[in-house]
Structures are given as structure tokens and as C-alpha cells.
Design a protein around this motif. Structure first.
Motif, PDB file in Angstrom:
ATOM      1  N   VAL A  88      29.528  10.021  30.880  1.00  0.00           N
ATOM      2  CA  VAL A  88      28.302  10.443  31.532  1.00  0.00           C
ATOM      3  C   VAL A  88      27.848  11.742  30.891  1.00  0.00           C
ATOM      4  O   VAL A  88      28.581  12.709  30.849  1.00  0.00           O
ATOM      5  N   LEU A 126      21.806  14.453  31.765  1.00  0.00           N
ATOM      6  CA  LEU A 126      20.488  13.993  31.339  1.00  0.00           C
ATOM      7  C   LEU A 126      19.538  15.176  31.311  1.00  0.00           C
ATOM      8  O   LEU A 126      19.511  15.976  32.232  1.00  0.00           O
ATOM      9  N   GLY A 127      18.765  15.244  30.260  1.00  0.00           N
ATOM     10  CA  GLY A 127      17.839  16.350  30.126  1.00  0.00           C
ATOM     11  C   GLY A 127      16.683  16.213  31.102  1.00  0.00           C
ATOM     12  O   GLY A 127      16.500  15.188  31.745  1.00  0.00           O
ATOM     13  N   ARG A 128      15.926  17.247  31.193  1.00  0.00           N
ATOM     14  CA  ARG A 128      14.767  17.184  32.062  1.00  0.00           C
ATOM     15  C   ARG A 128      13.527  16.895  31.242  1.00  0.00           C
ATOM     16  O   ARG A 128      13.371  17.383  30.147  1.00  0.00           O
ATOM     17  N   ILE A 129      12.697  16.059  31.783  1.00  0.00           N
ATOM     18  CA  ILE A 129      11.447  15.748  31.111  1.00  0.00           C
ATOM     19  C   ILE A 129      10.328  16.180  32.045  1.00  0.00           C
ATOM     20  O   ILE A 129      10.122  15.570  33.080  1.00  0.00           O
ATOM     21  N   GLN A 146      11.876   5.993  28.650  1.00  0.00           N
ATOM     22  CA  GLN A 146      12.823   6.830  29.374  1.00  0.00           C
ATOM     23  C   GLN A 146      13.949   6.004  29.972  1.00  0.00           C
ATOM     24  O   GLN A 146      15.103   6.428  29.973  1.00  0.00           O
ATOM     25  N   ALA A 147      13.600   4.827  30.462  1.00  0.00           N
ATOM     26  CA  ALA A 147      14.615   3.947  31.041  1.00  0.00           C
ATOM     27  C   ALA A 147      15.622   3.573  29.964  1.00  0.00           C
ATOM     28  O   ALA A 147      16.836   3.587  30.184  1.00  0.00           O
ATOM     29  N   ASP A 204      17.984   6.430  29.426  1.00  0.00           N
ATOM     30  CA  ASP A 204      18.923   6.690  30.511  1.00  0.00           C
ATOM     31  C   ASP A 204      19.999   5.616  30.599  1.00  0.00           C
ATOM     32  O   ASP A 204      21.165   5.922  30.829  1.00  0.00           O
ATOM     33  N   SER A 205      19.638   4.375  30.452  1.00  0.00           N
ATOM     34  CA  SER A 205      20.629   3.313  30.515  1.00  0.00           C
ATOM     35  C   SER A 205      20.163   2.066  29.777  1.00  0.00           C
ATOM     36  O   SER A 205      19.409   1.264  30.321  1.00  0.00           O
ATOM     37  N   GLY A 212      17.808  18.098  41.081  1.00  0.00           N
ATOM     38  CA  GLY A 212      18.954  18.846  40.579  1.00  0.00           C
ATOM     39  C   GLY A 212      19.457  18.264  39.291  1.00  0.00           C
ATOM     40  O   GLY A 212      18.948  17.261  38.823  1.00  0.00           O
ATOM     41  N   ASP A 213      20.436  18.907  38.763  1.00  0.00           N
ATOM     42  CA  ASP A 213      21.039  18.404  37.542  1.00  0.00           C
ATOM     43  C   ASP A 213      21.885  17.193  37.867  1.00  0.00           C
ATOM     44  O   ASP A 213      22.307  16.995  38.983  1.00  0.00           O
ATOM     45  N   ALA A 214      22.141  16.440  36.847  1.00  0.00           N
ATOM     46  CA  ALA A 214      22.990  15.275  37.043  1.00  0.00           C
ATOM     47  C   ALA A 214      24.362  15.749  37.470  1.00  0.00           C
ATOM     48  O   ALA A 214      24.892  16.686  36.915  1.00  0.00           O
ATOM     49  N   PRO A 215      24.930  15.126  38.476  1.00  0.00           N
ATOM     50  CA  PRO A 215      26.316  15.471  38.790  1.00  0.00           C
ATOM     51  C   PRO A 215      27.165  15.049  37.609  1.00  0.00           C
ATOM     52  O   PRO A 215      27.091  13.902  37.173  1.00  0.00           O
ATOM     53  N   SER A 216      27.899  15.967  37.076  1.00  0.00           N
ATOM     54  CA  SER A 216      28.630  15.591  35.864  1.00  0.00           C
ATOM     55  C   SER A 216      29.896  14.870  36.271  1.00  0.00           C
ATOM     56  O   SER A 216      30.677  15.365  37.054  1.00  0.00           O
ATOM     57  N   ASP A 217      30.056  13.721  35.728  1.00  0.00           N
ATOM     58  CA  ASP A 217      31.250  12.941  36.017  1.00  0.00           C
ATOM     59  C   ASP A 217      32.372  13.505  35.186  1.00  0.00           C
ATOM     60  O   ASP A 217      32.168  14.334  34.327  1.00  0.00           O
ATOM     61  N   PHE A 236      18.257   5.010  36.278  1.00  0.00           N
ATOM     62  CA  PHE A 236      17.580   5.789  35.261  1.00  0.00           C
ATOM     63  C   PHE A 236      17.495   7.214  35.807  1.00  0.00           C
ATOM     64  O   PHE A 236      16.541   7.600  36.478  1.00  0.00           O
ATOM     65  N   MET A 279      14.551   9.781  35.848  1.00  0.00           N
ATOM     66  CA  MET A 279      13.274   9.351  36.417  1.00  0.00           C
ATOM     67  C   MET A 279      13.337   9.393  37.939  1.00  0.00           C
ATOM     68  O   MET A 279      14.408   9.375  38.528  1.00  0.00           O
ATOM     69  N   ARG A 313      14.366  12.802  41.764  1.00  0.00           N
ATOM     70  CA  ARG A 313      15.052  12.314  40.571  1.00  0.00           C
ATOM     71  C   ARG A 313      16.266  11.493  40.976  1.00  0.00           C
ATOM     72  O   ARG A 313      17.058  11.918  41.822  1.00  0.00           O
ATOM     73  N   ASP A 365      19.133  10.850  39.700  1.00  0.00           N
ATOM     74  CA  ASP A 365      20.514  11.338  39.580  1.00  0.00           C
ATOM     75  C   ASP A 365      20.808  12.462  40.576  1.00  0.00           C
ATOM     76  O   ASP A 365      21.903  13.000  40.590  1.00  0.00           O
TER      77      ASP A 365
END
Lengths: 679, 242, 237
Positions: free
Chosen positions: A305, A308-311, A491-492, A495-496, A631-636, B90, B93, B134, B136
Motif C-alpha cells: 500500500v 496516495l498523493g493528493r490531486i 485516476q481510478a 489507484d487500483s 485525510g491521508d491514506a492510512p498506511s498499511d 480508488f 477519489m 476521499r 481512503d
């Protein structure tokens, strides 16, 4: 041809192979033990070769001592520093950040070398061969002793690496850390120290390769020396960045192929240009070829994981305001500037368009390309050939279409590639185009192909405004794209990929489209740049050489913020302003040469780019609402990748999913005793 | 004819056999469960059905049509949708965009317009309040619902759910069960992998038990619960301790 | 209770992945020389608890003690050197290293390679036959033997096992747990997470059940076992 001649060229080929093998094995060792492909490998080799030259030739240190200091003190120290200061902080970072950090290091080290050893340095940097020009002769074959030394070194490196990696506990630990970093720790081995050791070893091998290859250059040149070591990438790729024996095989193929081409060439009465171009680009052609035929992973559920950056997604009003501001600022500033400063501003605007091409490609879709400046060059070159040196607006259309078509063609074989491999493939493409297409056209290769402007845009200020308007138009286009169905798809996909495919997205078509679009934008930027300068050519669109190298273009786009439209503009201003400042204020010159690279290196801690950071600071200070992001992605916990259990295999990583981790509410039905009983 | 027919699927990973002649079928308008201990091959089965995992042998048919050679996105267009055990939302997004992008990909001539359709799905899964957040940044339970909404946005014939209840609160789990029943009544075929066995027992018409890569048994909830082999597969054997 | 000072003790341990907290105050103690089975549904936080013990996930609150020593925040390699041998979920081996090299890695914990190899091959003759083979090419059962051998040969105070049975046939699982029982008999304390609850209860002295990121029950295996079937398979029986 005589047998003796064939033997001679074979041995020379093997000697070349030896250098490639030494350089490539260093790359493989660091990649294998840290998971980071070191684009700066060549630059590290270059620095160490220069240190050796400096000690031996300039400061008259005895040869053997200079060699020991360069290889056994400076090189490991450099490797350790790089690991401690940069690489250690990259755990869990995105592939793009990893690539850009080492590119930043490359650009930064080139800057350092320029500060230390450029200009009218005396004596002229030139490394003698080992044993001078003495030649070993046997049965009609004459072989310079230097080549014998190279061959011996290669053999020693092969044996030495085998002993270190297979027989020593440190070597076993290095391989173990790659297999499973966490598990190595659970075994009692300190992974950080092991990684440092492997960077020291990698740096030593880079230095050895640099010192061995430098004499063949005649006068030393920083960029060329760096590139020569980069040629070893192909050999490393034959070993799939994994197998050292295959890496050595790759080096032998490369060395012999080059040498036999020389042999055949020596029997031609006139050597056609294409022949020498192909000969010169052989390593990059091989690199591209290997990358395309290498077996690839299929789409799979993501392994680790990453954050993910912010857009950012500004409102329409903000986008329009920003556009107006850019236009007004350029008009006002340009009215105050003349001469070189005005030229620099125009250059920045043209480059901003090239950099803008990264926003949909890399910022939104997550595809990495080192060839955007090359697409710019191709757009410029083809447009000027089609519409001729007299200016025409049609040139812009031609540049867009031609670059887009080529972009799609390049993307086609590269579609299977992701991340690092995609970066390497586009880099190989950039180098081949540079050495074959750009160098193959006489006025273009000497930067003197004339580019004209339409008469109504002949004036400097008019044309600058015109370019700015085009930047703004493309910027608004990219802004609209971000809000469109296609933008969401990009973007999708980033992300995945797995989830994108399972909702019915054709990944191939989507990638092709975004490559074409962004190459087209870059092509227009390139043509505008040519028209702005009036004369342009190879060094304007080169990857590493030249005034505005392509690597720095990528670097500063990322610094500005790869997913931020205004970031492209800011990055371009930086890129042009820094050397310009250096020219104007000589005391700042040194800093300005080193700055771009090391600004890039700071990214590890700020992956969203400068613009976003400034915006955040501003908001913190003055209240404003937080960004849309919750928020930021929870880092796994960086999933352990190598798991042979059946299910875990495809899911790559048996670390508990976020789901498992906080999942509850299951009908276990046990309500019983409280945990107090335990204590 | 069952809507989904997986027959005789075998998958090798190197020397290990991940799936061994697995056969299962799912009827339209019903909820089918796939249960088994960790590492039994449940997710691999899902990857095979959606095309993310090539098979060594065997075939996957949807409404009689052979899917075996189709790439994942073509299978999705044929009507197979899924969620993931390890979340694959995603993440950069918003929740609404997650659903919208799927709806847009399945925009038909006379289908619903993607925007309102996505909004209706969010409403149905009680996600309207987080539509602009978002993905996530969501807690796991809600993120799972986003994946379900996204899968439904492709207007599938067959929905594969990989541990949809894990991370859900009791209340959420309850409404998930209701939703699944409603969807099945509307004609959708659902195949669900889930560790919350009580939930599976409650909603599934038919249950397949997978252990060590092979189908151990299948039947109704009552039959499965009474089967001692299933208990052993889940809890291990007592004499194992020696 | 006084004579049973726990060897390993967790008190009020919290842990998070990013901003999502998954352990909400875990209390657990492992008496010296005992086998403690940690059971519970998927997602209850069992593996995370073990990762906290191994130093792979930091505890945000609470304390962890090993033999009275405070070990919060200690790096994994240091924990390994003071006697916590953890076999993580999946396979606790390096697949691209040979059997012999895997055992050599274990020597970082303090016991020299020769001793480790000797002990491992004595306990698992099958590993001796395959010393030169890449570990990743062995069968699942052999891989787990190798992982266990690593843990056992290094004289650990505590052996921590996470899902030893993952993907293995029942017979092999039984064999492995017989071995765990033998090891425990020599005085090593064992903390084990296992989905095959009945199997592990056969060897455990104590069992704890986790749910929702907390330990909800602790007791003797016989007390816990009655609840298992309903817990895992619903209320049919």
C-alpha cells in the motif's frame, strides 16, 4: 578479415563487456538489496572517477594510493551517505517518488561535479590508462594492458561478488533483506545496517566502473561519463535486475556486439551515418528490446500500500482566476524584462507546457515517462520539417498530432510495463531518439535548425503572450479533464488497476489515450520552444546533456507538484530561473547548479509538491478550510510480498488487510470474564 | 441452467496446487455462500472468475457463454462485478467518484444516466453523507460499502462479494444482510465469501465449503452446520494435539 | 498468583495502522513455560497483537514487559536477540535463500550457525536432506518446519507462532503442533495464534479469546472449547 583480427576484437569486446558487467552488477546489488533502482549509479561512478583523477593527476598522489582512497574510502562513504540521508526514508513511498529521488540525486551529483571540476580547470581532466599505452602482443594480436586490467577486474568482481553474496553472512543477509525485510529483523538481523552495506558495495562497483571506463573518453566529460555507465542498464535488465550471472551474460552480449560492429565497420569503405548511430545506441536499443520482451506481471491486486498523493480539484472560478493571474503576471513581468531575461521567461513558458503534459500522464494516471522532453523535440522537429522554416500556426497542429501518434506508438509496446520498467523503457526511447533522430539531422544536431514565427506574432512580447495563452488554454483543458469521465478513469487506473479492470475499464485503451494526449501537449510545447528561440535542436531536447535536460524537467515538475497544473508553471520558472540567477549573481552560481537536484531529493518528505505545501501552510496560518481530502491514506504495514500460500499469492502479501485488522462485530458470542483477570 | 458455472477449475502456483478441480454454480436470483478456513482458496476462486488469475485447466461460464479466454474488463462488461477482501477502492477519489466512474463505464443507450444512478446507489447504501469524502479516509466498514456500491454501479448479473461484512458494525451487518436478500429478489446472482458464518447461514440459499483448494461439500445452511467434516475443516481435529 | 510472575505481559496495549486504531487496550500475560492460545474471529486483532510483540507495529499506548523488562519501542532485531522468536503469518522463511542460508540468518539472534544447523537437522532430518534447496521450492509443511527450526534452535525465551497451519493439510498441522508441545515441555513459553482452534487447544495450557481489538476472555482450554462451535459456525449445534 584475419583470424587474429577477430580474436583481437573479441578480446576488446570482452573488455568492454567487463566494464558493463562491473557497472551493471553494482546496479543489481543495490536494487536487489534495497528495492531501489539507482538512476544515479552512473553519476556516482562519475564522481568517484573524478575524485581519482583529482587525486592522481591534479594533486599528484601516487596512483595506487589514489586508487585506494577513491575506491575504498570515498566510494563506500558516498554509498553510506546516500543510504543514510535518502534511501532509508523511502520505505512505503510510491514508485514515482523512488524514481524521482534517484534522478534528483543524479542531477544533483552532476551539479556538484560541475561546481568542483568545471570551467577552465587545469590540467584538462583526462585519465591515463593503466600501464599507459603499453601493449600486450601475442600471436598477431595486440592488446593494450589497460584492457587486460579491465578484464581481470571484471573476473575479480564476479568472483568477489559470488563469495560475498553466497559465502559471507552479510551477503546472505543482504539477500534475505530483499526477500523479506521484516522477517530479517525478526531473525535478529538489523536491516538498516545491511542496506547500508549494500549501498556501499554498489557505490564501490559504480566507482570501479567509472575509473575503468574514463580513459576511453579522452577528455573527461561529466554527462558523457554518467551516460556511459547508464549503458550498463541494458546488461542489468538482461538479468532482470535479479540474476548476476545473466547480468554478466548481458554485458558480454553487449560488449561483443559493439566490438563486432566496429570490426565490420573497419572493413567498410565509408561508414553510413545510420550504422554509426546504431552502433552508438546499441546499449539503449538493447535496453528497450529487453524491456519489451521481458515477461511481465499481469494486472494483480496491489502488493504494497503506498501513500496516495493528493490531486487538487479547484473550482471553476478558481481555475479561471488562476488563468487570468498567469496571463496578467506574464504581461506585466515581460514588459519589465529585456534581452536574456525576457528570453528566459519565454523559455519557461514553453517548458511549462511540456511539464503540463506530465499532469494527466503521471499526476492523474500514474504512468511514468522520462521521454516527455523527447516528445517535445519530436513534435518540434517534425513540425518544422513539415511546415518549413517560415512560421505557420499549422505547425502547432502538426506538432500535436505527430507527437501524439509517436506517443501512442511508444506506449503500445510499453503498455505491459509499469513503474520502474516503464520509466526505463521511456528513458531508452529518449536516448535512442536523441542519438539517432536528433543527431542524424545536420542543422538539428548542432542546435541550429531555424524555426520561424507567423508575421503577426513576430514580436517577442506578442509571441510570449501567445505562448502563455496556449499554456492557459491547455491548463484549462487539463482542468476540465480532471472533472470529466475520462479524468476519473485515469485516476481510478492509478489507484487500483485491478478494480478498474473489474468494473469494465479497458486499461490498454486508456493508457494509450493518455500517452497520446500528453505526448501531443509536449509536442506543442517543443514546437513553441523552437519558435521562441528561433533556432533549436538536439541539446534543447536532450535527456541528460544540454541546457535544460529532460531529467530535470521531470524532476521539477514533480517538485512543483505532479498533479497540480500550476505546479508545472512554478516548476518551469524554477528550472529556468535558477541557472539564470547563477549567471547574473556569480556568487550564487554554485548553489544554483546544485539546487535543482537536491530540491528534488527533498520530495521523500513532501510528495505532493511545493505548490500543495505552500497552499497547506497558507491555510494553516490563515484559517481557510482544509483540503477536500479527509485525510491521508492510512498506511498499511508494507505487506510482505513473498508468500507461497495459495491465496496469498495473488493477493501478494499475507499481512492482514486493513479489513481484517479493524474488523469486528463478529458473532463470537463470548461475553465472559473481563481482561482484568489477566493482570 | 445456472447463471455462473465454474467447472473443474485447477490452478497451480509453482509446485503448489491452489485450486483442485473446483466446480460450483450460482443461480440467478439467489445468494450462494463460499466458506472455508483461511488459505483454502476462496479469493483465488474469485480471481479466477473475474479473470485476474489464469487457470491451469477448467472453465468459467456466465449464462452459458465461455468466459475463460476473456480479459477481466470484458468479463466485467458481460456482467461480473466484485469487491475485494483487501480493499481496492480508488483511494484518491471521493466516494461519489468511485461509484460514478463505474456507472460511466457501463453507460448504455437506454440505461440510467450515470450521475443520478450513482447518487441513487449511494442513497441505497446509506453513503450519501460521505459522498464528498476521499475514499481512503473512510473507516473499513463504510469503505466496503463503497466497493459494493461501485460493483452495483456496473449493473451486474453476478456479484462476487469478498468478506463484505468484515469491519461492519452489527447494525451495518444487519442492513447488509437485508440488502443482499433484496438484491437477490431483484434477480441478481450473488456469490459471497464471508467469515461471519452466522451471516452466511442466514442469507445463503446454497453454500459451498472449500478446504485445501477443493470443494469439501455443498448444501443448505442446515446441512452444512450439521456436517462434522465442516466443523473439522474450521476447527481442526482434536487428536491433532497428540 | 505471586509464584507465577508472567514472563511476557501486555497491559492496555493500543496499536493503529495509520489513523485507524485496531487494538483498543489488550491485556495478556504469558506465564513462563506455558502455552497460551490466542483465539478469535478474523479481524479481532490477533495478528496485530503478535506484530506488536515482534516490534513490527508500534504500540501507541500501554506497556509490554518481557521478564520484567520494559520492551516498548524496541526494534525487531533487538527483540530477537533478547529471546523473542516470532514466526510470522504466511511462511516465516526466506524463499530465495537455501535451507542452510535460512538457518544461517537465524544466527543473528546469538547462537552460532553450526549449532543451529546441527539442532535443526537433528530435529528435522528432512531439512538436512534439503540443505542446498531453495526454501521457496519446498512443500508448505517443510517450509513451516524450517521456520519452526529457526525459532527453536536459537534458545528463545518466548516462541510466538502466527497461523502455523495456513494452507497445510491436517496431518501436517498435527505433526507441527506435536512438536510445539514437545518444545513447551522443555520450558519454552509459547504464544500461538491459530485458526484451527481445537487442534491448538489440545496443546495449550491457557486460552484467550480476542474480539474487537481486546481480549474478552481467558481460561483453561476446557472452559473455552464449549463455546467454539457456536462461535465459529453459528448456533446450530
Amino acid at each position: 578479415m584475419h583470424l587474429a583480427q577477430i580474436i583481437q576484437f573479441t578480446i576488446l569486446g570482452l573488455a568492454t563487456a567487463g566494464i558493463y558487467a562491473v557497472a551493471a552488477s553494482g546496479l543489481v546489488v543495490t536494487y536487489q538489496t534495497s528495492g531501489i533502482f539507482n538512476f544515479a549509479h552512473g553519476a556516482m561512478g562519475m564522481i568517484i572517477a573524478y575524485v581519482y583523477w583529482d587525486l592522481r593527476v591534479r594533486r599528484h598522489v601516487p596512483g595506487p594510493l589514489a586508487l585506494v582512497i577513491a575506491l575504498f574510502v570515498v566510494a563506500p562513504l558516498l554509498g553510506a551517505l546516500v543510504e543514510r540521508l535518502l534511501m532509508r526514508h523511502l520505505a512505503g513511498s510510491s514508485v514515482i517518488t523512488r524514481i524521482v529521488i534517484t534522478i534528483g540525486l543524479l542531477v544533483g551529483l552532476l551539479g556538484v561535479a560541475q561546481v568542483l571540476w568545471s570551467g577552465n580547470i587545469t590540467p584538462v581532466p583526462k585519465l591515463p590508462r593503466f600501464f599507459g599505452d603499453n601493449v600486450l602482443r601475442f600471436s598477431g594480436v595486440s592488446l593494450p594492458w589497460h584492457q587486460v586490467v579491465v578484464l581481470v577486474c571484471a573476473v575479480l568482481v564476479a568472483i568477489g561478488l559470488r563469495i560475498i553474496l553466497k559465502k559471507s553472512r552479510l551477503g546472505v543477509a543482504m539477500r534475505a533483506v530483499v526477500d523479506d525485510r521484516d522477517l530479517a529483523g525478526l531473525n535478529g538481523c538489523n536491516p538498516a545496517r545491511t542496506s547500508m552495506a549494500s549501498w556501499m558495495l554498489g557505490s564501490f562497483l559504480a566507482g570501479l566502473a567509472g575509473i575503468l571506463i574514463a580513459p576511453s573518453l579522452g577528455n573527461l566529460d561529466q554527462a558523457t561519463l554518467t551516460l556511459l555507465v547508464i549503458n550498463a542498464f541494458a546488461a542489468a535488465m538482461v538479468g532482470r535486475l535479479r540474476s548476476l550471472p545473466l547480468t554478466f551474460l548481458g554485458a558480454v552480449i553487449l560488449g561483443l556486439a559493439s566490438s563486432y560492429m566496429d570490426l565490420i565497420g573497419s572493413h567498410m569503405t565509408t561508414i553510413p551515418t545510420w550504422y554509426s548511430d546504431v552502433r552508438g545506441s546499441l546499449p539503449t536499443i538493447l535496453l528497450f528490446g529487453v524491456l519489451i520482451f521481458i515477461p511481465q506481471d499481469r494486472v494483480r491486486v496491489s502488493a504494497a500500500v503506498e501513500r496516495l498523493g493528493r490531486i487538487p480539484r479547484p473550482s471553476v472560478a478558481k481555475a479561471l482566476t488562476a488563468s487570468a493571474v498567469v496571463l496578467v503576471v506574464v504581461v506585466i513581468v515581460s514588459s519589465l524584462l529585456t534581452g536574456a531575461n525576457l528570453r528566459a521567461l519565454g523559455l519557461a513558458v514553453a517548458l511549462a507546457i511540456v511539464m503540463l503534459s506530465y499532469v494527466p500522464l503521471t499526476g492523474y494516471a500514474g504512468q511514468i515517462s522520462l521521454a516527455q522532453l523527447t516528445f517535445a523535440g519530436l513534435g518540434a522537429y517534425i513540425a518544422v520539417r513539415v511546415v518549413g522554416p517560415n512560421g505557420s500556426l499549422l505547425g502547432l497542429v502538426v506538432a500535436f498530432v505527430a507527437a501524439a501518434i509517436i506517443g501512442a506508438l511508444v506506449a503500445l509496446p510499453a503498455l505491459r510495463l509499469r513503474g520502474l520498467y516503464l520509466a526505463l523503457a521511456t528513458m531508452a526511447f529518449a536516448l535512442v531518439v536523441e542519438n539517432v533522430v536528433f543527431a542524424g539531422d545536420a542543422p538539428f544536431s548542432s542546435d541550429s535548425r531555424p524555426f520561424g514565427r507567423p508575421t503577426f506574432l513576430a514580436g517577442q512580447h506578442a509571441y510570449l503572450l501567445f505562448m502563455t495563452a496556449i499554456f492557459v488554454a491547455f491548463g484549462l483543458g487539463v482542468f476540465a479533464l480532471r472533472r470529466s469521465a475520462f479524468g476519473r478513469r485515469l485516476q481510478a487506473m492509478k489507484d487500483s488497476p485491478a478494480a478498474s479492470a473489474t468494473i469494465g475499464m479497458n486499461l490498454v485503451a486508456t493508457k494509450l489515450a493518455v500517452f497520446a494526449l500528453s505526448a501531443g501537449i509536449a509536442g506543442v510545447g517543443g514546437y513553441l520552444l523552437g519558435c521562441w528561440k528561433g533556432q533549436a535542436g538536439q541539446s534543447d531536447f536532450s535527456l541528460i546533456n544540454g541546457a535544460l535536460p529532460g531529467l530535470a524537467v521531470l524532476l521539477l515538475t514533480v517538485v512543483g507538484g505532479i498533479a497540480v497544473i500550476s505546479g508545472a508553471f512554478v516548476g518551469a520558472m524554477f528550472l529556468v530561473a535558477m541557472p539564470r540567477l547563477g549567471e547574473m549573481v556569480p556568487s550564487l552560481n554554485n548553489i544554483m547548479m546544485i539546487l535543482p537536484g537536491f530540491v528534488g531529493v527533498t520530495l521523500a518528505r513532501n510528495p505532493d509538491g511545493a505548490v500543495m505545501q505552500v497552499v497547506d501552510r497558507f491555510r494553516e496560518r490563515f484559517g481557510g478550510s482544509a483540503t477536500e481530502a479527509v485525510g491521508d491514506a492510512p498506511s498499511d504495514d508494507g505487506a510482505t510480498v513473498e508468500v507461497l500460500g495459495p491465496e496469498a499469492f495473488v493477493i501478494a502479501g499475507a499481512a492482514p488487510s486493513r479489513a481484517q485488522l479493524d474488523a469486528l462485530g463478529d458473532g463470537l458470542g463470548v461475553t465472559g470474564e473481563q481482561c482484568g483477570a489477566v493482570a | 441452467m445456472p447463471l455462473l458455472d465454474v467447472s473443474d477449475v485447477t490452478v497451480h502456483f509453482g509446485g503448489n496446487i491452489a485450486l483442485d478441480s473446483v466446480a460450483l454454480s450460482v443461480e440467478a436470483g439467489s445468494v450462494t455462500g463460499l466458506i472455508g478456513p483461511n488459505g483454502a482458496g476462496k479469493t483465488t476462486t474469485f480471481n479466477v472468475i473475474t479473470g485476474l488469475q489464469p487457470v491451469t485447466s477448467g472453465s468459467v461460464r456466465l449464462a452459458g457463454e465461455d468466459m475463460s479466454r476473456l480479459s477481466p474488463y470484458k468479463r466485467a462488461r458481460a456482467g461480473i462485478a466484485r469487491t475485494f477482501q483487501r480493499l481496492e477502492s480508488f483511494g484518491s477519489m471521493t466516494v461519489r467518484e468511485n461509484v460514478l466512474v463505474a456507472a460511466e463505464l457501463r453507460r448504455g443507450r437506454n440505461g440510467p444516466r450515470p450521475g443520478p444512478f450513482a447518487d441513487a446507489l449511494l442513497e441505497r447504501l446509506s453513503l450519501t453523507d460521505v459522498a464528498g469524502v476521499r475514499a481512503d479516509g473512510l473507516p473499513t466498514g463504510r469503505a466496503r460499502l463503497v466497493e459494493i456500491a461501485r460493483a452495483l454501479a456496473t449493473r451486474p448479473k453476478l456479484l462476487l462479494l469478498d468478506e463484505p461484512a468484515s469491519g461492519l458494525s452489527d447494525g451495518e451487518s444487519e442492513s447488509l444482510a437485508e440488502l443482499l436478500t433484496e438484491l437477490a429478489e431483484g434477480g441478481l446472482a450473488i456469490l459471497i465469501v464471508e467469515h461471519d458464518v452466522p451471516l452466511v447461514m442466514r442469507v445463503c440459499h446454497q453454500i459451498f465449503v472449500l478446504a485445501f483448494g477443493a470443494i469439501l461439500t455443498s448444501g443448505s445452511a442446515a446441512e452444512i452446520q450439521a456436517d462434522t467434516r465442516v466443523q473439522e475443516a474450521y476447527l481442526g481435529t482434536i487428536e491433532g494435539g497428540g | 498468583m505471586a509464584e507465577h510472575t508472567p514472563l511476557l505481559e501486555l497491559r492496555g496495549v493500543h496499536a493503529s495502522y495509520g489513523r485507524i486504531e485496531v487494538l483498543h487496550g489488550v491485556d495478556l500475560s504469558l506465564p513462563a513455560g506455558k502455552v497460551l492460545a490466542l483465539l478469535g474471529p478474523n479481524g479481532a486483532g490477533k495478528s496485530t497483537t503478535l506484530k506488536v510483540l515482534g516490534g513490527l507495529v508500534p504500540a501507541t499506548h500501554g506497556c509490554i514487559h518481557l521478564a520484567g523488562r520494559h520492551i516498548n519501542g524496541t526494534e525487531p532485531h533487538k527483540l530477537a536477540r533478547i529471546g523473542i522468536a516470532m514466526i510470522p503469518e504466511g511462511r516465516g522463511i526466506f524463499p530465495r535463500l537455501t535451507v542452510q542460508e535460512n538457518l544461517r540468518m537465524a544466527s543473528y539472534a546469538g547462537v552460532d550457525t553450526a549449532t543451529i544447523v546441527e539442532r535443526a537437522f537433528e530435529q528435522f532430518p528432512r531439512l538436512g536432506e534439503r540443505r542446498g534447496q531453495l526454501a521457496g521450492t519446498m512443500s508448505g509443511g517443510e517450509q513451516q518446519m524450517l521456520a519452526l527450526a529457526r525459532g527453536l534452535a536459537t534458545d528463545p525465551e518466548v516462541l510466538v507462532l502466527d497461523e502455523l497451519s495456513m494452507g497445510l493439510a491436517p496431518l501436517i498441522v498435527s505433526e507441527l503442533y506435536e512438536l510445539v508441545a514437545r518444545v513447551a515441555a522443555t520450558g519454552v513459553s509459547v504464544l500461538v495464534v491459530e485458526q484451527f482452534a481445537r487442534t491448538v487447544l489440545g496443546v495449550a495450557d491457557l486460552a484467550a479469546i480476542m474480539a474487537g481489538g481486546r481480549v474478552t476472555a481467558v481460561g483453561k482450554p476446557s472452559e473455552i472449547e464449549a463455546e467454539l462451535t457456536s462461535a465459529y459456525l453459528g448456533a446450530a449445534t
